[in-house]
Design an enzyme around this catalytic site. Structure first.
Site, short mmCIF file in Angstrom:
data_model
loop_
_atom_site.label_atom_id
_atom_site.label_comp_id
_atom_site.label_asym_id
_atom_site.label_seq_id
_atom_site.Cartn_x
_atom_site.Cartn_y
_atom_site.Cartn_z
CD GLU A 1 -2.09 2.61 -3.79
OE1 GLU A 1 -3.08 3.27 -4.09
OE2 GLU A 1 -1.44 2.85 -2.74
CG ASP B 1 -1.81 1.18 1.35
OD1 ASP B 1 -2.73 1.29 0.52
OD2 ASP B 1 -1.59 2.03 2.24
C1 AAO Z 1 -8.89 8.93 5.98
C2 AAO Z 1 -9.74 10.17 5.73
C3 AAO Z 1 -8.86 11.40 5.64
C4 AAO Z 1 -8.03 11.53 6.91
C5 AAO Z 1 -7.23 10.26 7.13
C6 AAO Z 1 -6.44 10.26 8.42
O1 AAO Z 1 -10.47 10.00 4.51
O2 AAO Z 1 -9.68 12.54 5.48
O3 AAO Z 1 -7.16 12.62 6.80
O4 AAO Z 1 -8.13 9.14 7.16
O5 AAO Z 1 -7.29 10.40 9.50
C7 AAO Z 1 -7.71 5.17 2.48
C8 AAO Z 1 -8.71 6.25 2.08
C9 AAO Z 1 -8.40 7.58 2.75
C10 AAO Z 1 -8.28 7.40 4.25
C11 AAO Z 1 -7.13 6.41 4.47
C12 AAO Z 1 -6.85 6.15 5.94
O6 AAO Z 1 -8.69 6.40 0.67
O7 AAO Z 1 -9.49 8.47 2.46
O8 AAO Z 1 -8.02 8.64 4.88
O9 AAO Z 1 -7.50 5.15 3.87
O10 AAO Z 1 -7.98 5.73 6.60
C13 AAO Z 1 -3.04 8.74 -2.77
C14 AAO Z 1 -1.95 7.71 -2.51
C15 AAO Z 1 -2.45 6.29 -2.61
C16 AAO Z 1 -3.74 6.08 -1.83
C17 AAO Z 1 -4.74 7.07 -2.36
C18 AAO Z 1 -6.10 6.95 -1.65
O11 AAO Z 1 -0.86 7.92 -3.38
O12 AAO Z 1 -1.44 5.45 -2.08
O13 AAO Z 1 -4.26 8.40 -2.14
N1 AAO Z 1 -4.21 4.68 -1.90
C19 AAO Z 1 -3.90 3.73 -0.80
C20 AAO Z 1 -5.08 2.85 -0.47
C21 AAO Z 1 -6.19 3.66 0.18
C22 AAO Z 1 -5.71 4.21 1.50
C23 AAO Z 1 -4.28 4.57 1.52
C24 AAO Z 1 -3.44 4.37 0.44
C25 AAO Z 1 -3.71 4.99 2.80
O14 AAO Z 1 -5.49 2.15 -1.61
O15 AAO Z 1 -7.37 2.91 0.35
O16 AAO Z 1 -6.47 5.41 1.82
O17 AAO Z 1 -3.33 3.78 3.44
C26 AAO Z 1 -3.10 12.09 -6.82
C27 AAO Z 1 -1.84 11.31 -6.57
C28 AAO Z 1 -2.11 9.98 -5.93
C29 AAO Z 1 -2.98 10.16 -4.69
C30 AAO Z 1 -4.28 10.87 -5.14
C31 AAO Z 1 -5.26 11.04 -3.98
O18 AAO Z 1 -3.84 11.44 -7.87
O19 AAO Z 1 -1.17 11.09 -7.78
O20 AAO Z 1 -0.89 9.40 -5.54
O21 AAO Z 1 -3.30 8.87 -4.17
O22 AAO Z 1 -3.92 12.14 -5.67
O23 AAO Z 1 -4.69 11.84 -3.00
C32 AAO Z 1 -6.13 12.74 -11.09
C33 AAO Z 1 -4.64 12.71 -11.19
C34 AAO Z 1 -4.06 11.76 -10.16
C35 AAO Z 1 -4.43 12.30 -8.83
C36 AAO Z 1 -5.94 12.31 -8.79
C37 AAO Z 1 -6.47 12.84 -7.51
O24 AAO Z 1 -6.70 11.46 -11.38
O25 AAO Z 1 -4.29 12.28 -12.46
O26 AAO Z 1 -2.68 11.67 -10.23
O27 AAO Z 1 -6.46 13.13 -9.82
O28 AAO Z 1 -6.05 14.16 -7.34
#
Ligand code: AAO
Length: 511
Positions: free
Chosen positions: A248, A212
């Site tokens: 990931e 992850d």
């Molecule tokens: C939760 C709450 C938050 C709080 C946090 C701490 O929602 O508000 O702050 O707790 O209390 C999952 C959920 C999160 C959750 C987290 C922990 O999705 O909402 O937060 O559990 O409970 C990034 C990472 C990627 C990640 C993804 C969700 O790079 O690794 O965000 N995925 C994994 C898991 C996922 C998990 C986590 C990681 C954490 O699969 O389930 O989170 O363990 C850009 C970047 C990406 C980035 C995205 C989103 O993407 O490139 O790297 O992903 O932003 O931040 C276009 C662009 C694309 C861009 C996208 C979004 O598509 O082309 O590049 O827009 O802007």
């Protein structure tokens, strides 16, 4: 020379790029949020008999219990300790699952959350799935143990300790992702502690890991952890087998960090795959299926032997992560089945099928306000996956992997394994067809008019059952029949209003 060849063969077979699926099994399924007891049963009653290679499971280690909102799925991405103790089950149930699945040749891949612990703002206390005490405020996780020394707070250069700019590789790796306490993987103590957790799972018998948030770890730090891992358990795997690794990394282009930095460690998730395939199937931006002729590296994707591919994942099916609105999911079932069918028929990448639960999706200003809703549950206790008389799932579990079209395309992929991409045909629009050597052939009609064409299938003459509209049962077809002539051609007719406007045949669906 011979020795070199042998060594490189062994190197490939035993290396971290190999999923170690049983021979002839080529796809895995993500049983998102399932209980271990249900996965054990599913391996025996469904996955093994239908040729699935393995299961990606939700994170098995203890996490923060979040009550506001009430028990979201994403609480499992907020580790508190490495005890095997979650809503999916305890360590005994985990061991039972791994043993029973391996015994029927279905592998288990663990979603390993090793980049961080829980959110920095979570209250101190014992709100955790196993009752472990933790205090995010002073970085105290006594059940591991981790303390303030084990986090990157001092290393991160942003003013609030958060990732603010994805164009700055250092802050993406050293700062907090959405407030999650960022572990100092540069430290040997942290590396060893994480490796101990993963080795515990390896010794139980898992075949590999989804890492992850790999983008948020330095590739060299990941390597240092991987170098400490044991070989797989020889009860089920050949001596010297290395755990399968898929990282990931979201790389849609245009950021500081690229997927290729991680190839040395193992495979990498190819997020362009689902984003682009969704755009094509929806015919957005002038895309059409005819353009899929050079799908794969030809579309700027990573090398096939490094790619882990999927149409949707647990994040982007609900607007988290990346890929945006083009992503196809079970909510768009008709196009979704075609996209998954295309993926499973096409040779590019190692394929993962998504298996979801339903939730009360509700859009406000373009955002699903229920994107947090956890698995079907009674007062927080995850519900059993029940099986209906027609083999679909009950209790709110969608079970896409049990949809006939998807289940049969997993079998198709197994049958055509390592056969070359062949006999491409298209009408210049959204009617396309291709084969895999002389083992299988698939035809799609995503145009707004019907398809009727005689196409070269590459298959031996005979009568074949279409595995999309039905099955081959007791020597007959329950769906459409396709007649391949001596010259390998066959006539196909697909109405644009067909329930599933695609047809797939393979040598094992021949009467
Ligand atoms: C939760 C709450 C938050 C709080 C946090 C701490 O929602 O508000 O702050 O707790 O209390 C999952 C959920 C999160 C959750 C987290 C922990 O999705 O909402 O937060 O559990 O409970 C990034 C990472 C990627 C990640 C993804 C969700 O790079 O690794 O965000 N995925 C994994 C898991 C996922 C998990 C986590 C990681 C954490 O699969 O389930 O989170 O363990 C850009 C970047 C990406 C980035 C995205 C989103 O993407 O490139 O790297 O992903 O932003 O931040 C276009 C662009 C694309 C861009 C996208 C979004 O598509 O082309 O590049 O827009 O802007």
């Amino acid at each position: 020379m011979k020795l070199l060849l042998l060594l490189s063969l062994i190197g490939f077979c035993w290396a971290q790029y190999d999923p170690h699926t049983q021979y002839g099994r080529t796809a895995i399924v993500h049983l998102f949020e399932w209980r271990w007891a249900d996965i054990a049963k599913e391996c025996e009653r469904y996955l093994a008999p239908n040729g699935f290679g393995g299961v990606q499971i939700s994170p098995p280690n203890e996490n923060s219990v979040i009550n506001n909102p009430s028990r979201p799925w994403w609480e499992r991405y907020q580790p508190v300790s490495y005890k095997i103790c979650t809503r999916s089950g305890n360590e005994g149930e985990f061991q039972d699952m791994v043993t029973r699945c391996n015994n029927v040749g279905v592998r288990i891949y663990v979603d390993a959350v090793i980049n961080h612990m829980c959110g920095s703002g979570n209250p101190a206390g014992t709100s955790s799935t196993c009752g472990s005490y933790y205090n995010p405020n002073n970085r105290d996780f006594p059940s591991v143990p981790y303390s303030g020394w084990d986090f990157n707070d001092g290393k991160c250069q942003t003013n609030n300790g958060e990732i603010q700019n994805y164009n700055d590789a250092a802050q993406v790796r050293d700062c907090r992702l959405s407030g999650l306490l960022d572990l100092a993987l540069g430290k040997d103590y942290v590396r060893t502690t994480i490796a101990n957790y993963m080795n515990h799972l390896i010794d139980i018998g898992v075949a590999g890991f989804r890492l992850d948030a790999s983008k948020h770890m330095w590739p060299g730090d990941i390597k240092a952890v991987l170098d400490k891992l044991n070989n797989l358990n020889t009860k089920w795997f050949s001596e010297g087998s290395r755990p399968f690794i898929y990282q990931e990394v979201i790389d849609l282009g245009g950021e500081a960090i690229s997927s290729s930095e991680y190839f040395g460690n193992g495979r990498v998730t190819e997020f362009k795959y689902g984003a682009k395939l969704g755009t094509v199937m929806r015919k957005w931006n002038g895309e059409k299926m005819a353009y899929l002729k050079n799908w794969g590296e030809g579309w700027g994707f990573m090398p096939s032997d490094r790619a882990l591919v999927f149409v949707d994942n647990h994040d982007n099916q609900r607007g988290h992560g990346a890929g945006g609105a083009s992503i196809l999911t079970f909510w768009d079932a008709r196009l979704y089945k075609m996209a998954v069918g295309f993926m499973l028929a096409h040779p590019y990448g190692f394929t993962r099928v998504m298996s979801s639960y339903s939730w009360p999706r509700y859009f406000e200003n373009g955002k699903d306000i229920n994107d947090w809703v956890g698995p079907p549950n009674d007062n927080g206790v995850t519900k059993e996956v029940t099986i209906n008389a027609d083999t679909t799932c009950g209790n709110g579990w969608i079970c896409e992997h049990r949809w006939r079209q998807i289940r049969n395309m997993v079998a198709f992929r197994n049958v055509v394994q390592s056969q070359p991409f062949a006999n491409w045909w298209d009408n210049g629009s959204n009617q396309v067809a291709f084969g895999r050597g002389n083992k299988g052939f698939i035809v799609f009609n995503n145009d707004d008019w019907s398809l009727s064409s005689t196409l070269q299938t590459g298959l031996p003459a005979g009568t074949y059952c279409d595995v999309i509209s039905g099955d081959k049962i007791n020597g007959d077809c329950t769906g459409i029949k396709i007649y391949v002539s001596n010259d390998g051609t066959a006539y196909f007719s697909i109405s644009n209003s067909a329930e599933d406007p695609f047809i797939a045949i393979h040598v094992e669906s021949k009467l």
